[in-house]
Design a protein around this motif. Structure first.
Motif, PDB file in Angstrom:
ATOM      1  N   GLN B 326      -3.038   3.998  11.481  1.00 51.26           N
ATOM      2  CA  GLN B 326      -2.611   5.137  10.674  1.00 51.26           C
ATOM      3  C   GLN B 326      -2.080   4.624   9.341  1.00 51.26           C
ATOM      4  O   GLN B 326      -1.581   3.502   9.259  1.00 51.26           O
ATOM      5  CB  GLN B 326      -1.483   5.913  11.357  1.00 51.26           C
ATOM      6  CG  GLN B 326      -1.914   6.653  12.607  1.00 51.26           C
ATOM      7  CD  GLN B 326      -0.708   7.143  13.376  1.00 51.26           C
ATOM      8  OE1 GLN B 326       0.199   6.356  13.649  1.00 51.26           O
ATOM      9  NE2 GLN B 326      -0.691   8.408  13.711  1.00 51.26           N
ATOM     10  N   ILE B 327      -2.189   5.453   8.323  1.00 49.13           N
ATOM     11  CA  ILE B 327      -1.660   5.119   7.004  1.00 49.13           C
ATOM     12  C   ILE B 327      -0.823   6.301   6.513  1.00 49.13           C
ATOM     13  O   ILE B 327      -1.247   7.448   6.625  1.00 49.13           O
ATOM     14  CB  ILE B 327      -2.810   4.812   6.018  1.00 49.13           C
ATOM     15  CG1 ILE B 327      -3.444   3.455   6.371  1.00 49.13           C
ATOM     16  CG2 ILE B 327      -2.330   4.836   4.576  1.00 49.13           C
ATOM     17  CD1 ILE B 327      -4.674   3.117   5.558  1.00 49.13           C
ATOM     18  N   ALA B 328       0.391   5.992   6.033  1.00 49.81           N
ATOM     19  CA  ALA B 328       1.212   7.015   5.384  1.00 49.81           C
ATOM     20  C   ALA B 328       1.043   6.847   3.877  1.00 49.81           C
ATOM     21  O   ALA B 328       0.863   5.737   3.381  1.00 49.81           O
ATOM     22  CB  ALA B 328       2.682   6.868   5.775  1.00 49.81           C
ATOM     23  N   PHE B 329       1.086   7.943   3.137  1.00 53.69           N
ATOM     24  CA  PHE B 329       0.942   7.868   1.682  1.00 53.69           C
ATOM     25  C   PHE B 329       1.588   9.088   1.047  1.00 53.69           C
ATOM     26  O   PHE B 329       2.007  10.024   1.740  1.00 53.69           O
ATOM     27  CB  PHE B 329      -0.541   7.755   1.286  1.00 53.69           C
ATOM     28  CG  PHE B 329      -1.365   8.967   1.632  1.00 53.69           C
ATOM     29  CD1 PHE B 329      -1.833   9.168   2.927  1.00 53.69           C
ATOM     30  CD2 PHE B 329      -1.662   9.922   0.663  1.00 53.69           C
ATOM     31  CE1 PHE B 329      -2.588  10.293   3.251  1.00 53.69           C
ATOM     32  CE2 PHE B 329      -2.415  11.058   0.982  1.00 53.69           C
ATOM     33  CZ  PHE B 329      -2.877  11.241   2.278  1.00 53.69           C
ATOM     34  N   VAL B 330       1.677   9.053  -0.277  1.00 51.28           N
ATOM     35  CA  VAL B 330       2.291  10.151  -1.020  1.00 51.28           C
ATOM     36  C   VAL B 330       1.194  10.922  -1.745  1.00 51.28           C
ATOM     37  O   VAL B 330       0.303  10.322  -2.347  1.00 51.28           O
ATOM     38  CB  VAL B 330       3.312   9.614  -2.043  1.00 51.28           C
ATOM     39  CG1 VAL B 330       3.853  10.759  -2.910  1.00 51.28           C
ATOM     40  CG2 VAL B 330       4.451   8.904  -1.332  1.00 51.28           C
ATOM     41  N   SER B 331       1.257  12.240  -1.671  1.00 52.30           N
ATOM     42  CA  SER B 331       0.287  13.070  -2.381  1.00 52.30           C
ATOM     43  C   SER B 331       0.983  14.263  -3.003  1.00 52.30           C
ATOM     44  O   SER B 331       1.922  14.816  -2.422  1.00 52.30           O
ATOM     45  CB  SER B 331      -0.797  13.562  -1.418  1.00 52.30           C
ATOM     46  OG  SER B 331      -1.699  14.413  -2.113  1.00 52.30           O
ATOM     47  N   ASP B 332       0.504  14.660  -4.194  1.00 52.94           N
ATOM     48  CA  ASP B 332       1.047  15.888  -4.793  1.00 52.94           C
ATOM     49  C   ASP B 332       0.025  17.017  -4.693  1.00 52.94           C
ATOM     50  O   ASP B 332       0.028  17.942  -5.507  1.00 52.94           O
ATOM     51  CB  ASP B 332       1.496  15.641  -6.239  1.00 52.94           C
ATOM     52  CG  ASP B 332       0.342  15.332  -7.170  1.00 52.94           C
ATOM     53  OD1 ASP B 332      -0.813  15.236  -6.687  1.00 52.94           O
ATOM     54  OD2 ASP B 332       0.582  15.180  -8.384  1.00 52.94           O
ATOM     55  N   ARG B 333      -0.834  16.931  -3.674  1.00 51.98           N
ATOM     56  CA  ARG B 333      -1.898  17.928  -3.536  1.00 51.98           C
ATOM     57  C   ARG B 333      -1.366  19.346  -3.369  1.00 51.98           C
ATOM     58  O   ARG B 333      -2.064  20.300  -3.651  1.00 51.98           O
ATOM     59  CB  ARG B 333      -2.823  17.563  -2.371  1.00 51.98           C
ATOM     60  CG  ARG B 333      -2.147  17.513  -1.026  1.00 51.98           C
ATOM     61  CD  ARG B 333      -3.099  16.988   0.032  1.00 51.98           C
ATOM     62  NE  ARG B 333      -3.480  15.597  -0.244  1.00 51.98           N
ATOM     63  CZ  ARG B 333      -4.422  14.941   0.437  1.00 51.98           C
ATOM     64  NH1 ARG B 333      -5.097  15.560   1.379  1.00 51.98           N
ATOM     65  NH2 ARG B 333      -4.700  13.687   0.160  1.00 51.98           N
ATOM     66  N   PHE B 334      -0.134  19.499  -2.880  1.00 49.58           N
ATOM     67  CA  PHE B 334       0.443  20.842  -2.739  1.00 49.58           C
ATOM     68  C   PHE B 334       1.473  21.123  -3.830  1.00 49.58           C
ATOM     69  O   PHE B 334       2.318  21.995  -3.676  1.00 49.58           O
ATOM     70  CB  PHE B 334       1.101  21.006  -1.365  1.00 49.58           C
ATOM     71  CG  PHE B 334       0.128  20.899  -0.223  1.00 49.58           C
ATOM     72  CD1 PHE B 334      -1.197  21.279  -0.377  1.00 49.58           C
ATOM     73  CD2 PHE B 334       0.537  20.405   1.005  1.00 49.58           C
ATOM     74  CE1 PHE B 334      -2.100  21.177   0.673  1.00 49.58           C
ATOM     75  CE2 PHE B 334      -0.355  20.304   2.061  1.00 49.58           C
ATOM     76  CZ  PHE B 334      -1.679  20.693   1.892  1.00 49.58           C
TER      77      PHE B 334
END
Lengths: 76, 460
Positions: B326-334
């Motif tokens: 698994q990979i955790a990451f940051v997204s500003d998609r929302f």
């Protein structure tokens, strides 16, 4: 020593009796709930054997022995 | 033997101290086990004594004593007992030790480590003992050993770290000590006044000692990340004009060749099995528009695979080091930056549920069970470090309001400590703490320092 291929395992539950003088009764040691991994089960059993004797039971305690259920959680 | 003494310590600590045997019953029944969260082992650590028949060595003995104490104090698993309670005297040899004086109320020690030091030519030698004070066995010695090293402060500090690691081997509940590990970070301390854009990668011991410069790019060298075996540090280099991934040896500063993966590439993150690097690339397009997305590069096969596909910036990938699946990451998609978890092969995307604000800088704990991150909570003016329990989805706050902005957490390999960046003292510096938020220590002072990355265990 536990197999190097083992990365996680269920708890191993060992039951044993501590005698008044602190010795662990070797005949009392038994795997109550094995992990299913033989090397880990044996390691837990060996650790209990090797820990004897423990400090004597407190004077205020009047029983002849204490029964202990001890679980081992495996971490690598 | 090691296993046994650890178990005995555990049983004495947990077994006797938790449900006390009921006196009226004929036979008591105790249920307990390892890792039940008992209090720390109380360890007495009198000063190691320099053998005064030789000349010199006072400073080295002082450095040994200071390093040993600081390590044990920061271990999070043994409690070094305050020296003001100790019996008076010198405790260099077994004959100097009266056990009853160390187990008396006040000191109330369960274990005692003591020993002597002397200079032998250009060598500094210690003879050290660890005693189990609560055993009824005649032989209280858990171990005794002699260590020899070069008579320099750096060598003596390393020897003290090794000795502290040896103690944690026996008393640490099965997790190794981290006292020989290192922390890489970004620093502006070498930045010339006319070049504001320069940062170099530095490396230091876990306690902030022995800081040294690793990169000499004279440009931006950022986002360091250790390979599984500590032989390489991946980072983002701007030396070639655009951001590219680069590899450097933390030992001899030698660079390793690494392919240009196209466009700009940043934030390398190694899997804990050393086979893959997750990173961020601008070579991706979403519906025809360039977009920062997460990729995974396989260092063995050279395969380069895109992981995310969503409008909005996807950055800061980190692996679940317990499984690497698994990979955790940051997204500003929302809209605002939030942390997501995705399977390393893609799919099964889910968000870490926070109550809004901005959640960034995920760091997955070595056991895979928690994710540390930095969160600007709604209504808060500062970012703080939190940990998220993956199974229960609970969130706990580690740094508190009023301690500036706190960001970029990184786990020690034993999972008991975190390093992070904070501007609580006026400028951005690296700090460390226990994973419960206690024992905060400032590790850097010179220039501003950023984005720490804790190494993996050192082979021994």
């Amino acid at each position: 020593m536990v197999d190097t291929s083992v990365t996680r395992a269920p708890r191993v539950y060992v039951r044993f009796d501590i005698l008044r003088n602190g010795a662990i009764d070797p005949n009392s040691i038994r795997l109550e709930r094995p992990s299913g991994i033989t090397s880990l089960d044996n390691s837990a059993r060996r650790a209990v054997f090797a820990a004897s004797p423990l400090p004597p039971l407190p004077d205020a305690y009047r029983g002849s022995r204490v029964s202990v259920q001890f679980w081992f959680e495996y971490t690598r | 033997m090691k296993h046994a003494s650890r178990f005995a310590a555990c049983l004495i600590l947990l077994g006797w101290m938790t449900p006390a045997p009921r006196l009226e019953s004929k036979q008591a029944d105790i249920v307990t086990g390892t890792r039940t969260g008992a209090e720390s082992v109380r360890l007495a650590v009198p000063l190691f004594m320099l053998d005064l028949t030789g000349a010199g060595g006072q400073e080295l003995t002082g450095a040994f004593n200071e390093t040993l104490w600081d390590d044990l104090d920061f271990s999070g698993v043994v409690l070094p007992i305050s020296r003001s309670f100790y019996p008076l005297g010198r405790f260099g040899r077994p004959a100097d030790v009266d056990v009853s004086a160390w187990t008396a109320p006040g000191v109330d020690a369960q274990f005692l480590t003591f020993g002597g030091a002397f200079l032998n030519g250009n060598s500094f030698v210690i003879e050290a003992y660890l005693w189990d004070l609560r055993t009824r066995i005649e032989d209280r010695e858990t171990f005794s050993l002699r260590m020899t090293t070069e008579a320099t402060e750096a060598a003596v500090r390393l020897m003290a770290h090794k000795y502290a690691d040896r103690i944690i081997d026996d008393l640490g509940g099965g997790r190794r000590g981290i006292f020989q590990t290192k922390i890489a970070f970004e620093s502006t301390r070498t930045t010339p006044a006319d070049k504001l854009r320069v940062k170099e990668i530095f490396v230091m011991d876990y306690d902030g000692h022995n800081q040294y410069q690793l990169t000499t790019d004279a440009d931006l060298a950022v986002t360091p990340n250790w390979s599984a075996d500590n032989s390489q540090i991946g980072y983002t280099s701007y030396a070639a004009g655009t951001a590219q991934l680069a590899l450097i040896s933390p030992v001899d500063r030698r660079g390793f060749p690494f392919p240009n993966l196209g466009q700009t590439n940043t934030m390398p993150s190694w899997s804990s099995d050393g086979t893959r690097i997750a990173y961020v690339s601008s070579k991706a397009e979403v519906r025809g528009v360039p977009d920062q997305e997460i990729f995974v590069y396989n260092t063995a096969t050279g395969t380069d695979r895109r992981l995310t596909n969503s409008r909005g910036v996807d950055v800061s990938p980190v692996w679940n080091p317990a499984t690497n699946n698994q990979i955790a990451f940051v997204s500003d998609r929302f809209g605002t930056p939030q942390i997501f978890i995705i399977d390393a092969e893609g799919g099964n995307l889910r968000r870490i549920e926070t109550s809004g604000g901005e959640a960034v800088s995920p760091a997955w704990s070595p056991d895979g069970q928690t994710i540390a991150f930095s969160w600007l909570r709604p209504g808060s003016v500062n970012r703080n470090i939190y940990i998220y329990d993956v199974a229960s989805r609970g969130i706990a706050q580690l740094t508190q309001e009023g301690s500036g902005d706190n960001d970029f957490p990184t786990w020690s390999p034993d999972g008991r400590h975190l390093a992070f960046e904070s501007n609580r003292g006026g400028s951005s510096q690296i700090y460390s703490m226990l994973a419960d938020g206690s024992k905060v220590r400032q590790l850097t002072q010179a220039g501003t320092n950023h984005n720490p990355s804790w190494s993996n265990y050192v082979e021994r």
